[in-house]
Write an enzyme that holds these catalytic residues in place. Structure first.
Site, short mmCIF file in Angstrom:
data_model
loop_
_atom_site.label_atom_id
_atom_site.label_comp_id
_atom_site.label_asym_id
_atom_site.label_seq_id
_atom_site.Cartn_x
_atom_site.Cartn_y
_atom_site.Cartn_z
N ASN A 164 0.88 -1.17 0.00
CA ASN A 164 0.00 0.00 0.00
C ASN A 164 0.92 1.22 0.00
O ASN A 164 1.47 1.58 1.03
CB ASN A 164 -0.89 -0.02 1.25
CG ASN A 164 -1.70 1.26 1.40
OD1 ASN A 164 -1.77 2.07 0.47
ND2 ASN A 164 -2.31 1.45 2.55
N GLU B 240 -7.25 4.54 7.52
CA GLU B 240 -7.08 5.97 7.22
C GLU B 240 -8.32 6.52 6.50
O GLU B 240 -8.70 7.67 6.71
CB GLU B 240 -5.79 6.19 6.41
CG GLU B 240 -4.57 6.00 7.29
CD GLU B 240 -3.30 5.60 6.57
OE1 GLU B 240 -3.23 5.69 5.33
OE2 GLU B 240 -2.36 5.18 7.27
N LYS C 129 0.17 4.24 -0.28
CA LYS C 129 -0.47 5.45 0.25
C LYS C 129 -0.21 6.63 -0.70
O LYS C 129 -0.10 6.42 -1.90
CB LYS C 129 0.01 5.73 1.67
CG LYS C 129 -0.11 4.51 2.57
CD LYS C 129 -0.04 4.83 4.02
CE LYS C 129 -0.06 3.54 4.81
NZ LYS C 129 -0.22 3.74 6.22
N SER D 192 3.05 -2.19 10.35
CA SER D 192 4.49 -2.16 10.60
C SER D 192 5.18 -3.50 10.36
O SER D 192 6.07 -3.90 11.12
CB SER D 192 4.77 -1.65 12.01
OG SER D 192 4.33 -0.31 12.14
N HIS E 219 -9.68 0.93 4.44
CA HIS E 219 -8.44 1.16 5.18
C HIS E 219 -8.75 2.09 6.36
O HIS E 219 -9.58 2.99 6.24
CB HIS E 219 -7.38 1.78 4.26
CG HIS E 219 -6.03 1.80 4.89
ND1 HIS E 219 -5.66 2.77 5.79
CD2 HIS E 219 -4.96 0.96 4.77
CE1 HIS E 219 -4.41 2.53 6.19
NE2 HIS E 219 -3.97 1.44 5.59
N GLY F 117 1.94 2.23 10.63
CA GLY F 117 2.89 3.34 10.51
C GLY F 117 3.48 3.73 11.85
O GLY F 117 4.03 4.83 12.00
N GLY G 116 2.71 -1.23 4.30
CA GLY G 116 2.74 0.19 4.01
C GLY G 116 4.16 0.66 3.77
O GLY G 116 4.73 0.48 2.70
N GLY G 117 4.76 1.25 4.79
CA GLY G 117 6.09 1.86 4.66
C GLY G 117 7.13 0.99 3.97
O GLY G 117 7.85 1.46 3.08
N GLU H 209 -5.73 -5.14 10.31
CA GLU H 209 -4.76 -4.07 10.51
C GLU H 209 -5.08 -3.31 11.79
O GLU H 209 -5.91 -2.37 11.77
CB GLU H 209 -4.80 -3.09 9.33
CG GLU H 209 -4.41 -3.71 8.01
CD GLU H 209 -3.73 -2.68 7.11
OE1 GLU H 209 -2.62 -2.92 6.68
OE2 GLU H 209 -4.32 -1.61 6.87
C1 PEP Z 1 -1.01 0.14 5.97
O1 PEP Z 1 -1.21 1.34 5.96
O2 PEP Z 1 -1.81 -0.62 5.39
C2 PEP Z 1 0.15 -0.37 6.67
C3 PEP Z 1 0.15 -1.62 7.02
O3 PEP Z 1 1.16 0.53 6.94
P1 PEP Z 1 2.56 0.23 7.67
O4 PEP Z 1 3.11 -1.07 7.12
O5 PEP Z 1 3.44 1.39 7.31
O6 PEP Z 1 2.28 0.13 9.13
#
Ligand code: PEP
Length: 244
Positions: free
Chosen positions: A10, A98, A12, A203, A96, A171, A224-225, A165
Site C-alpha cells: 500500500n 485511514e 499510500k 508495521s 483502510h 505506521g 505500508g512503509g 490491521e
Molecule cells: C497500511 O497502511 O496498510 C500499513 C500496514 O502501513 P505500515 O506497514 O506502514 O504500518
C-alpha cells in the site's frame, strides 16, 4: 486447506513517475524468481497507468487504494470501479483505517464499495482493525466483528481478501505480536469461507515478517512503509513464500 499467499504493498500517497519506475523495476526483477507467493502493489490513482505499463506480463499484480461505491455520475473527484478495470487492476483496498478515520467512511459505505468491487470482478482487500483504546477496553473482537459483519452478509466473500490491521500498529513502528495477530485472525477465520486469504498489516518489516507469517491463520501481509523500499518488500514476500 492450503490457501494462497499474498503480499500487497500500500503505497499510500507516496511516489513520483521517476521513483515508481525504479521501485517497480526492482520489484519485477526480484519477484521473477519468487514462487509460492503473489505480490501486488496498490498505487495512487494517477500512477495506475504506469503500474500497468511496468507490471503487465510480470509476476506482480497491481491495484488501487480506494474507489467510489457509485458506479458513475456526478461525484466530483471520485473514481469508479469500471475505471480501475480499464487500467487492469486486480485488487482494490477498501475500508483502510485511514479512510475510515480521516475521511469518515462508514461500515455501510465500505460494504457498498466491497459489493461494487466484487460485482465488477476486482478483488477487494477489506481492512478491519481496532484502535488502541478499543483494544485496551477488550473490544477488539466486537469491533473487527462488526466491521466484517457489515460486509460478510452482503458480498461474495469467497472472492475477497481480508486484512487485519490494528490501527495502533499502522505506521507506528509498533506491531502486533505474532500471537496477538493469530488470535484475531483465528476469530475472523471463523466468519469467512475457509479459502479466504487473511493478511496481517501494521508495521510489517523484513525482521518481524517471518514470525508473523509463521502463524497458522496469517496468509501474508498488507505492507505500508516497507513497500516503498524494493529490497524490504521483496524480503517480506520471501518470508511469506517460505511459509510453504
Ligand atoms: C497500511 O497502511 O496498510 C500499513 C500496514 O502501513 P505500515 O506497514 O506502514 O504500518
Amino acid at each position: 486447506m492450503k490457501r494462497n499467499r499474498l503480499v500487497a504493498g500500500n503505497w499510500k500517497m507516496h511516489g513520483s513517475l521517476a521513483a515508481n519506475r525504479k521501485l517497480l523495476d526492482a520489484i519485477v526483477a526480484g519477484a521473477a524468481g519468487l514462487g509460492g507467493v503473489e505480490c501486488a502493489v496498490c498505487a495512487p490513482f494517477p500512477y495506475l497507468a504506469q503500474a500497468a505499463e511496468c507490471l503487465r506480463g510480470s509476476k506482480v499484480a497491481w491495484g488501487a487504494q480506494n474507489m467510489s461505491e457509485h458506479l458513475e455520475g456526478a461525484y466530483t473527484g471520485e473514481v469508479a470501479v469500471s475505471m480501475l478495470k480499464d487500467f487492469g487492476c486486480r485488487y482494490v483496498i477498501v475500508g483502510h483505517s485511514e479512510r475510515r478515520q480521516l475521511f469518515r467512511e462508514s461500515d455501510a459505505q465500505v460494504a457498498a464499495k466491497f459489493v461494487a468491487a466484487v460485482t465488477h470482478r476486482i478483488t477487494p482487500i477489506l481492512c478491519v482493525g481496532e484502535t488502541l483504546e478499543e483494544r485496551e477496553a477488550g473490544r477488539t473482537e466486537e469491533v473487527v466483528g462488526r466491521q466484517l459483519d457489515a460486509v460478510v452478509n452482503k458480498g461474495e466473500f469467497a472472492q475477497a481478501v481480508l486484512a487485519y490491521e490494528p490501527v495502533w500498529a499502522i505506521g507506528a513502528g509498533r506491531t502486533a505480536t505474532p500471537e496477538q495477530a493469530q488470535a484475531v485472525h483465528a476469530f475472523l477465520r471463523r466468519k469467512v469461507p475457509s479459502e479466504t486469504v487473511i493478511l496481517y498489516g501494521g508495521s510489517v518489516k523484513p525482521q518481524n515478517a517471518p514470525a508473523i507469517f509463521g502463524m497458522p491463520d496469517v496468509d501474508g501481509g498488507l505492507i505500508g512503509g516497507a513497500s516503498l523500499v524494493a529490497e524490504d518488500f521483496l524480503a517480506i514476500a520471501r518470508a511469506a513464500a517460505r511459509k510453504g
